[in-house]
Design an enzyme around this catalytic site. Sequence first.
Site, mmCIF file in Angstrom:
data_model
loop_
_atom_site.group_PDB
_atom_site.id
_atom_site.type_symbol
_atom_site.label_atom_id
_atom_site.label_comp_id
_atom_site.label_asym_id
_atom_site.label_seq_id
_atom_site.Cartn_x
_atom_site.Cartn_y
_atom_site.Cartn_z
ATOM 1 C CG HIS A 1 -16.041 9.768 1.054
ATOM 2 N ND1 HIS A 1 -17.394 9.534 1.071
ATOM 3 C CD2 HIS A 1 -15.458 8.578 1.306
ATOM 4 C CE1 HIS A 1 -17.613 8.256 1.303
ATOM 5 N NE2 HIS A 1 -16.457 7.655 1.454
ATOM 6 N NE ARG B 1 -2.381 -1.322 3.491
ATOM 7 C CZ ARG B 1 -2.830 -1.028 4.708
ATOM 8 N NH1 ARG B 1 -3.941 -0.324 4.841
ATOM 9 N NH2 ARG B 1 -2.193 -1.441 5.781
ATOM 10 N N GLY C 1 -22.560 5.311 11.812
ATOM 11 C CA GLY C 1 -22.043 4.169 12.576
ATOM 12 C C GLY C 1 -20.659 4.352 13.124
#
Length: 792
Positions: A733, A18, A471
């Site tokens: 986002h 990554r 959440g």
Amino acid sequence: MKSIQTHIPGYPRIGAARELKFALEKHWRGEAGEAELEAAGAALRARHWAQQRDAGLDLVSVGDFAFYDQVANHIQLLGCEPARFGFGAGQSQLARYFAMARGVSHGHSAHHDHEGCTHSHQDAHALEMTKWFDTNYHYLVPEFSPETEFSLACDRLFAEVAEAQALGHAVKAVLIGPLTFLWLGKERADGFDRLSLLDKLLQVYGAVLDRLKQQGVAWVQIDEPILGLDLPPAWRNAFENSYWQLNQVGVPLLLATYFSPLEENVSLACRLPVAGLHVDGVRAAHELTSVADWLPVHKVLSVGIVDGRNIWRTDLDLALAQLAPIAAKRGGKLWLSTSCSLLHTPFSLENETALDAGIKRWLAFAGEKLGELELLKTALLRSAGTHGGVNGGAAVVGNAADSAAFDAAWATSRAACASRRASPRVHNPAVAARIAALPAGADRRTSPFPARQAVQRARFQLPSFPTTTIGSFPQTPAIRAARASFKRGEIGAAAYQHSMREEIAHAIARQEELGLDVLVHGEAERNDMVEYFGEQLDGFTFTQLGWVQSYGSRCVKPPVIYGDVARPQAMTVDWAVHAQSLTAKPVKGMLTGPVTILQWSFVRDDQPRALTALQIALAIRDEVADLEQAGIGIIQIDEPAVREGLPLRRSRWGEYLDWATRAFRVSASVARDGTQIHTHMCYAEFNDILPQIAAMDADVITIETSRSAMELLAGFGAFRYPNEIGPGVYDIHSPRVPDTAEMVRLLKKASAVIPAEQLWVNPDCGLKTRGWPETESALRNMVAAARELRAA
């Protein structure tokens, strides 16, 4: 030209560890400049091209790399950055690129550029994001209007071609085709048809191809996956003239389709004036013979025979049996490839040291898929030279050592596929018996929604415009460090549980201070909304490094469903009960729904997906029952992936939606009338499946709407969606924090199409990726907006 060649439509861009994610986030934090980020990208590209070459591929793919998204790359390449961003001449391409992806706030682009750029003093939302066809990858949606102009405005693609050529590679450049690019966008003016921009766009595509021709690229892969969709006649009719124009440039074009059968577009795709055609040999295997017949013999046929969407080994014997007659029809000339870009698969199995060896041998990630292509290429050449099949006659490829290595690799693959088919770990008789005995009404709540709503309103006594979140709360460095220490065995289970309970208490306290009405425990203990559940279910296994890109720097590590699914014990009850003990306000129990768990996993391919979804639904049903028994009155079952699971062809929608919505109802319908069931959906277009969303019969649905300024909500209003709904009032986002007035405007817009008594107030999505300061600021403004609406 070689008779058999290999290539791939694209490769994972994030790196084996990554590296791209960490380089991006370092840049966005202001800890690395553009030059350092560009160097990291160049290193990844060089490494990935070398891996393709070393695996034996004849061409390396250039243009599949992106710092955020390949569609965003094309927006810059084609010079159609939306004017609403007000970019100044002094802003670098990267600064503008990340502003489109992440938004612009208070005169600064969201990545806090430290390169001395001049920023326009403008507030601008990021481009909308939505799912890339039926995958879990998100792309940035181009915006088109009558004022849209195109120009060749970015040299990044050409610079990357030069990089690859300097490293000695044979280059195949990769572009999204002009019709697919327009199709993926949205109109920002009523009554405007974005297809009307095609002629202007083709001029710029011609200029791009001319530059690539001047650079001496071997091929240009031009992706038109919309050929696998149900296209309106005007779009279908635009293909021939468009490609006639592009073919005049004189660079060899490989038209690439994937994700879906061509169906009525087979003849069209085969007669287009291009040098070659790539087709998905996994999802459209039944069309291979037709394509081989229709495609003129002078054109290249590229067959995507290795699955680019899943992680199971290819059955090489079966693949060879499919390929051999096609190669014979094509005079022995055939290109082999993966079905689509390997962007959707993890990087390599090489460092998966903890994965169960018995299951690991069944798998193939991106690196291993390159090896499978080389094996199939060798087998076809060998078969053509001996007419004796893989194991017949003398080897005609390589020396004796190469031949022995080939035979051993083929035998290993064959044995692994046989092992999987015969393994007793795959089937659980108890699961099969439970499904066989499932009563017909298992997917129906006891009472209709109006009756349930009355019971729930009496129970919870919530104000109008009740506020909640989706959440998750920020996964801070402390949370991640505690989880990593626990996984490494540096702290015990008791210490880890204590740490997570403190984080839950912290989240509850902050929500109470902010004045939210329905709270969440924050999901501190969860690494991922799917992986967390899969780790506790039978039939799942997990990788250490099996990351795939979702968008930008966001990567997910999908579980692997290899066998029948069952729940051995409760998964979330203790955490939910602890959170509820800390407050008098209701705390939602948080679950991930069966369709999303299915869609965001690598799913077994030896039984129908509908059956696997029902197995997962029964596991979630048991969790709902246990949460309710423990006193949790509101339970959210997230299903953001229902829309993305739709087949790309409408003719197959009905079957999918029947089993997908039934799976959700099976998971939820064990709840009593007084238990309020929520669901959440995001970053997709829902208007064309509203009857099926209503048929899920959730008491409350929350959806992403802020990037579209509530446009997505209009369909719910026109449909007269019967249950309660929470349209997202800000985009999580982006680090941009909208003010209260902006949220009030959105809520008033929502109230114009949805009755106010049905509306909830919430962010677009979970807050896991955000920081606490921006989260608190945004939620404080959100609560103030709800209170202003109540007062009005």
